[in-house]
Structure formats: structure tokens, C-alpha cells
Design a protein around this motif. Structure first.
Motif, PDB file in Angstrom:
ATOM      1  N   GLN A   1      35.111   2.051 -15.474  1.00  0.00           N
ATOM      2  CA  GLN A   1      35.674   0.902 -16.195  1.00  0.00           C
ATOM      3  C   GLN A   1      34.747   0.470 -17.331  1.00  0.00           C
ATOM      4  N   ALA A   2      33.424   0.481 -17.060  1.00  0.00           N
ATOM      5  CA  ALA A   2      32.464   0.097 -18.092  1.00  0.00           C
ATOM      6  C   ALA A   2      32.532   1.081 -19.254  1.00  0.00           C
ATOM      7  N   GLN A   3      32.690   2.370 -18.952  1.00  0.00           N
ATOM      8  CA  GLN A   3      32.793   3.371 -20.025  1.00  0.00           C
ATOM      9  C   GLN A   3      34.015   3.109 -20.901  1.00  0.00           C
TER      10      GLN A   3
ATOM     11  N   LEU B   1      35.762   0.270 -21.245  1.00  0.00           N
ATOM     12  CA  LEU B   1      35.618  -0.987 -21.992  1.00  0.00           C
ATOM     13  C   LEU B   1      34.758  -0.771 -23.230  1.00  0.00           C
ATOM     14  N   ASN B   2      33.664  -0.008 -23.051  1.00  0.00           N
ATOM     15  CA  ASN B   2      32.818   0.297 -24.207  1.00  0.00           C
ATOM     16  C   ASN B   2      33.603   1.065 -25.256  1.00  0.00           C
TER      17      ASN B   2
ATOM     18  N   MET C   1      35.770  -1.276 -27.203  1.00  0.00           N
ATOM     19  CA  MET C   1      35.001  -2.093 -28.152  1.00  0.00           C
ATOM     20  C   MET C   1      34.570  -1.248 -29.350  1.00  0.00           C
TER      21      MET C   1
ATOM     22  N   SER D   1      37.214 -10.361 -24.917  1.00  0.00           N
ATOM     23  CA  SER D   1      38.130 -11.126 -25.768  1.00  0.00           C
ATOM     24  C   SER D   1      37.411 -12.105 -26.688  1.00  0.00           C
ATOM     25  N   ASP D   2      38.050 -12.380 -27.843  1.00  0.00           N
ATOM     26  CA  ASP D   2      37.617 -13.480 -28.699  1.00  0.00           C
ATOM     27  C   ASP D   2      38.263 -14.776 -28.219  1.00  0.00           C
TER      28      ASP D   2
ATOM     29  N   VAL E   1      36.446  -9.092 -16.878  1.00  0.00           N
ATOM     30  CA  VAL E   1      36.699  -8.116 -17.929  1.00  0.00           C
ATOM     31  C   VAL E   1      37.232  -8.811 -19.179  1.00  0.00           C
TER      32      VAL E   1
ATOM     33  N   HIS F   1      34.733 -10.802 -21.101  1.00  0.00           N
ATOM     34  CA  HIS F   1      33.754  -9.996 -21.816  1.00  0.00           C
ATOM     35  C   HIS F   1      34.292  -9.479 -23.151  1.00  0.00           C
TER      36      HIS F   1
ATOM     37  N   ARG G   1      37.570  -0.537 -31.678  1.00  0.00           N
ATOM     38  CA  ARG G   1      37.942  -1.716 -32.434  1.00  0.00           C
ATOM     39  C   ARG G   1      37.125  -1.797 -33.723  1.00  0.00           C
ATOM     40  N   GLU G   2      35.815  -1.530 -33.597  1.00  0.00           N
ATOM     41  CA  GLU G   2      34.951  -1.549 -34.779  1.00  0.00           C
ATOM     42  C   GLU G   2      35.336  -0.433 -35.742  1.00  0.00           C
TER      43      GLU G   2
END
Lengths: 322, 335
Positions: free
Chosen positions: B203-205, B207-208, B211, B235-236, B230, B233, B214-215
Motif C-alpha cells: 500500500q505504501a508503494q 501511495l508513493n 503521489m 489529500s489536500d 491514508v 496523508h 500527480r507531480e
């Protein structure tokens, strides 16, 4: 005083067409009376198979190949099916992840609960019903008579899990094995179930093995934690110490992976790679290919060491200061 | 984030009702005076939401709160019963022909369970390459190299393109689902519980990965999840839903630091966290009511510790209680 449950070098292997999957490969732990042990691991780590092995619920091609499961002085592996059957549901009870699996969909709750009582106790039907009502009240179900006359599909998920817990409590067991019992539930309902379980264990002195993938859930519940990876326990010790200061790189990785409490929108520390196939484990430490601290010493077989008092770790490079 | 820009996605009064029609026998019974009614589920009930370009809006709530239905409406998989969803100012439901097709490509959905959203009989290369080929995102001769590029972007080895979904692990399948969504160059991604089925380390992989993408690609996310940790961590801003309505909305960190709505407060209190000390779980009373027959007034009032007479009769409106912070609770007007 001897422990209520003493598991020594338990090995449960699955003999598949593709080879032998060592789902549980030399697991040793013990549970004292009234103690809550959290058994933590990711999918495929062998945590559920460990739970199933304790109750003799492993189906072919799986088999408990060696080890001892000593419950209150009696070895369940040597005793075979007969020894386990007398205990199962009476002195050791189990709660599963999906209560729909535990409950028979075509029988009323009353039928299922009374059946459980009569399987182990020689009492009248009226007496059995009284016990059922008491058990339901104890898990926070009001109007037990109405519930007894219902079918499982008429309940919500949280209510079904309460019924499953009530059934597990019917004979006031010495040990409950709970396999991911709150994973399928919503947060508010999970909190209700955790509160009930906590209260019940404190009141009745029942020991509990709580099997879960969610470290956060057990960190507030369990007295001790055992972390499993690829069929082995890699770290074991008091919960507060493990959470505050994990010694094994895998445990540390698991705690770092949880986003809660980390700086907002920062990249998470991730464990690289994925869990190895149980059919083809790396030699030596199974975590070696994913571990940031691995070197040649990790290729040798690892044993469970005790680097700090009360802390057991299967690692040659544990995180110890100094 | 530019405040004066028009939002990329704007929802106004969006509702979705699912009606279970009466069968012939029930219609006949009603004709003869029976009180049988059609059953109506208000899955989503008058939701106003706006998503700015480049932001991550987290949508949290427990099962049955309508968060997935809302996501499916945004992605165009189902149409609202009432209200409008505008994407770049255009009502999605009223678009026709080419414009509708373009809007549909711009908004992509990443599902929870990759195994049930990937065709088990197609190779990964076909799964990812089908949409770009059909929609002519790239010339036909370039599809293969384009697929390789997309796979690499989500962290998969292009050499695996000949494999079938069952030959991958859960984390890799999640990556395939993301690659498929990215293959048509969307600007908006709806993630519906996209990490819920994964182990913590995997899950951490993922989520990274979300992110990072998105950039790199300047994506906007609607991130739907029941996992508060989650959502906090990634969301804006966060919108909290309860039984089809948004009850609170605001900046992610502010909302977590100081939840206003009693439901949000209860949710956050129950969130299991790492605690070195043993904790006692308190309980929020009662169960989530059935959306078939939700309580009148504020849906949360039967479980709310602060409920008073007005809560059971009047629906609280989502009002701005602080700049950028909205809550639907009568208590705010009392104070």
C-alpha cells in the motif's frame, strides 16, 4: 506456572503440485492465561494457517508435519483429531474474518447457538437457551429473543460478528483465536467490537490470539506481539516495546509504511519488492532480498535470538542503539 | 492552488436514487389497496462539491455512505438522478458525440479490486494498449512503445507485457489498473478504494506512486477511501460523507486537527493508531442506519451525543464555518 498454550517448532506444509509450500515453518510461541497475543503479518505470512493449525483445521494438501501444540499440558499434535475435537468450541474457540462463513445461512441463530451448547454440555434445551441469551447480552446485543429467532442475513455485518463472538463465548473458553475479526467492518463498528472484546477478556480471564495484518489495531489491544514473515516469527515481545522500538528491519518497515502520523503528503518509507513465494524461499533470512541491512551473514540460517531482555528477534543485524 | 480559477470539477445538488420497481404481483396488490411502496435508496443526496485543478480531494465515509456511487457518477459510469456535474464548465450528462467521448477519456477510474476489473483473458499489453489504440491516442504503429512507456511509468517491467493478470501479485495488478487509466492521458483520476485490498508494505508503494504521478503528470484526484489514515496523508482537502450527504469538508490537516461535525469527531476518535500505551476503545453508539429508511432531519442524530430537538426535524445545511471549512451541523448556529 506453565503457559496455557505452548507452541514449539510448529511446521505446517502444503503439498502442492508445484512443490512444498512451507506456510508455517518452525513457529514457537506461548500464551499465558488471560493474555492477549497479537499475531501480525501480511498476506501469505502464515498467520492464519498458524491459527488453523492450533485447532486442527488445516485441510489437505496441508498438513501439520511436526512440532508440538501443548494446550494446558496436553499435546494436541500427538493426540490427533480426537484430542482436538473435545476442546474445539469448548475450551478453544475461533472467530473468523467473515461471520457469514461461521454462520449457517439457512438456520436460525437459535438453532445454531443451541447446537453449540448441546455439543459440549449435557443440559436441557431451556437451560441451553438461557445460556444463549446471556451470551448475546454479553456482546452488547439487546433484545436477544428477537435476534435468536432471526436468520443471519437479517443482521448487519457488525451484528453478525457479535453473534459469532457470542457463539465463541458460549462455553467460556480458556482461549479464543480470532482471525482478522474486524477487517471487514467499518471503523466505528470495529471500535465497538474491540471494546467488547477488551472488556470480555478482562472480565472472564480468557486468553486471546488476535490474528491481523493491521498493526495499529493490535497495538492498542495486545499485551504481546508476534510478527510473522514468510512462515516464521521474526520478532516477538511486549507490544509497547515493539511499537516504540522495533528491532527487526521488517517490523520497522511495517510501522514506517503506515501513513498515519507521518508528515502530510511526504513519500512513505516503503519496503522494496514483495513477499517471496513460499515455494521458493531465499536461503537464510527470508527477508534478505528486501532488507536494507542485509549482507553475507544473512545467508546463513537464522535463529531467534534475545538481544534485549524479553525481546526475541530473528535477525543478525537488529536495530539496537550503540 | 489558484483560488480564483474555476474548479475543474463542479457538482451541484447531485443526487442518486436507486428505485426497486414493484413487480406485477405487488402492483396488483397495491391496486387492491395494499400499502406496498416502491423501495427507494437515496445513495447520494444533494451533494455540492468542487475540485480545483491539481488538488487531491479525499472522500471518506463508512460503507453505504454513497462515496463510491459519487465516484462512479463523476467517472460517467452512472448518471445523477438530480443535479449537475460540470467538468471544465460543461455538464457531463448533456455532452454528445465527440465532446462526450473526450470528457469520458479525461476522467478515469482506478478500481479497488484489480482482479475483477482486469480482463483475465487479455495480456497486460492488450489491457493497457486497447484504449489508446481504439481512441487513437497514439498512431497504431506506436502503440507498442507507448504501452512500454506507460508500464515503466507505473514501475512495471515492459518485458512482462505478454503475461496475463493472474501471473501478477496484488501490488503489480494495482499498478496495471493504474497504467490502464493513465494510458489515455487523463487529467482527472477517481481512485475508488484503490489501495484497500493491498498489504501495508505494498500500500505504501502504491501511495508513493500516486503521489509521484500527480507531480509528473499534473493530475487531479478524487481519492475515495474508508481508511482515514491514508486519506489524511494523500489529500489536500477532505470531504466526509454520512448516508449520502457531505457532513464536513475542509483542509485535510485542519479537519484532522479540529473536526467540527460530531460524526467526524467520532470517526477520528475510533481511528486505531500506534499507541505505546494500551488504550480503551470507547464506542460510538448504534449502527449505521439503513439508507432505505434514513432518519429524518440530520441523518446522524440517533447516534449523536449532542442531538437536540431541531436535529430530528430539520436537515442541517452545509455552511461555511471558517474560511474554506464547511460543516453541516445545527450546533454551529447555536453557539
Amino acid at each position: 506456572m506453565t503457559a496455557l498454550l505452548d507452541v514449539r517448532d510448529l511446521k505446517t506444509h502444503f503439498f502442492t503440485r508445484d512443490g512444498i509450500a512451507k506456510a508455517v515453518d518452525g513457529v514457537t510461541f506461548s500464551v499465558e492465561r488471560g493474555e492477549i497475543l497479537g499475531l501480525v503479518g501480511e498476506s501469505g505470512s502464515g498467520k492464519s494457517v498458524t491459527g488453523f493449525s492450533l485447532l486442527g483445521l488445516v485441510d489437505p494438501p496441508g498438513k501439520v508435519v511436526s512440532g508440538e501444540i501443548v494446550f494446558d499440558g496436553a499435546d494436541l499434535v500427538a493426540g490427533g483429531e480426537e484430542a482436538i475435537r473435545g476442546l474445539r468450541g469448548k475450551r478453544i474457540a475461533m472467530i473468523f474474518q467473515d461471520p457469514m462463513m461461521t454462520l449457517n445461512p439457512v438456520l436460525k441463530i437459535e438453532t445454531q447457538m443451541v447446537e453449540t451448547v448441546l455439543a459440549h454440555a449435557d443440559v436441557s434445551r431451556t437451560e441451553a437457551l438461557t445460556r444463549c441469551r446471556e451470551a448475546l447480552l454479553r456482546v452488547g446485543i439487546s433484545a436477544p429473543d428477537e435476534r435468536l429467532a432471526s436468520y443471519p442475513h437479517q443482521f448487519s455485518g457488525g451484528m453478525r460478528q457479535r453473534v459469532a463472538i457470542a457463539i465463541a463465548l458460549l462455553h467460556e473458553p480458556d482461549l479464543i483465536i480470532a482471525d482478522e475479526p474486524t477487517t471487514a467492518l467499518d471503523v466505528t463498528i470495529q471500535a465497538q467490537i474491540l471494546a467488547e472484546v477488551q472488556k470480555l477478556c478482562a472480565e472472564t480471564g480468557t486468553a486471546l490470539i488476535w490474528i491481523t495484518h493491521d498493526l495499529a489495531v493490535v497495538s492498542g489491544l495486545a499485551d504481546r506481539l508476534a510478527v510473522m514473515y514468510a512462515g516464521r516469527i521474526v520478532e516477538e515481545g511486549p507490544t509497547s516495546e515493539i511499537i516504540a522500538n522495533p528491532l527487526h528491519p521488517y517490523t520497522r518497515g511495517l510501522i514506517e509504511s503506515v501513513p498515519h502520523g507521518k508528515p502530510h503528503r511526504s513519500l512513505l518509507q516503503q519496503i522494496k519488492g514483495m513477499a517471496p513465494s513460499l515455494l521458493n524461499l531465499p536461503e537464510g533470512c527470508s527477508f534478505r532480498p528486501r532488507c536494507p541491512r542485509a549482507d553475507d551473514a544473512c545467508r546463513r540460517a537464522q535463529t531467534l535470538g534475545t538481544p534485549l531482555p524479553g525481546r526475541h528477534v530473528r535477525c543478525v543485524h537488529p536495530y539496537i542503539e550503540g | 492552488m489558484a483560488e480564483n480559477n474555476a474548479p475543474i470539477l463542479q457538482m451541484k445538488g447531485v443526487s442518486k436514487r436507486f428505485v426497486k420497481e414493484l413487480d406485477t404481483a405487488e402492483k396488483a396488490a397495491r391496486f387492491f389497496g395494499s400499502s406496498i411502496e416502491e423501495q427507494i435508496v437515496h445513495a447520494v443526496d444533494g451533494v455540492d462539491l468542487a475540485v480545483q485543478k491539481g488538488e487531491v480531494l479525499g472522500l471518506v465515509g463508512e460503507s453505504g455512505c454513497g462515496k463510491s456511487t459519487l465516484g462512479r457518477m463523476v467517472a460517467g459510469l452512472t448518471t445523477p438522478s438530480e443535479g449537475s456535474i460540470r467538468f471544465y464548465g460543461e455538464d457531463i450528462a448533456s455532452l454528445k458525440g465527440d465532446a462526450a467521448r473526450r470528457a469520458a477519456l479525461q476522467i478515469q477510474l482506478v478500481f479497488q479490486d484489480p482482479m475483477s476489473s482486469l480482463n483475465p483473458r487479455l495480456r497486460v499489453g492488450e489491457i493497457v494498449g486497447e484504449a489508446p489504440r481504439v481512441h487513437k491516442v497514439v498512431p497504431r504503429k506506436d502503440v507498442d512503445s507507448y504501452v512500454d512507456e506507460t508500464l515503466e511509468r507505473v514501475g512495471l517491467d515492459p518485458a512482462m507485457r505478454k503475461r496475463y493478470p493472474h501471473q501478477f501479485s496484488g501490488g503489480q495488478r494495482a499498478r496495471i489498473g493504474i497504467a490502464r487509466a493513465l494510458a489515455v492521458n487523463p487529467s482527472f483520476i477517481v481512485c475508488d478504494e484503490s489501495v484497500a485490498a493491498l498489504d501495508v508494505s505494498i500500500q505504501a508503494q502504491i501511495l508513493n506512486l500516486f503521489m509521484r504521478l500527480r507531480e509528473e503528470l499534473d493530475l487531479t484526484y478524487l481519492f475515495i477511501s474508508h481508511d482515514l489514515g491514508v486519506v489524511e496523508h494523500i489529500s489536500d482537502r477532505i470531504a466526509v460523507m454520512y448516508l449520502g450527504r457531505v457532513v464536513e469538508m475542509g483542509d485535510a490537516q485542519a479537519l484532522f486537527a479540529e473536526p467540527n461535525h460530531p460524526y467526524t469527531q467520532a470517526l477520528l476518535a475510533e481511528l486505531p493508531t500506534f499507541e505505546v500505551k494500551r488504550r480503551t476503545y470507547s464506542t460510538i453508539k448504534g449502527e449505521i442506519p439503513s439508507p432505505l429508511n434514513p432518519p429524518a432531519g440530520c441523518h446522524f442524530h440517533p447516534r449523536c451525543p449532542h442531538a437536540f430537538a431541531r436535529c430530528s426535524t430539520e436537515r442541517p445545511r452545509l455552511t461555511e464555518i471558517a474560511p474554506g471549512r464547511f460543516s453541516a451541523c445545527h450546533l454551529n448556529e447555536q453557539a
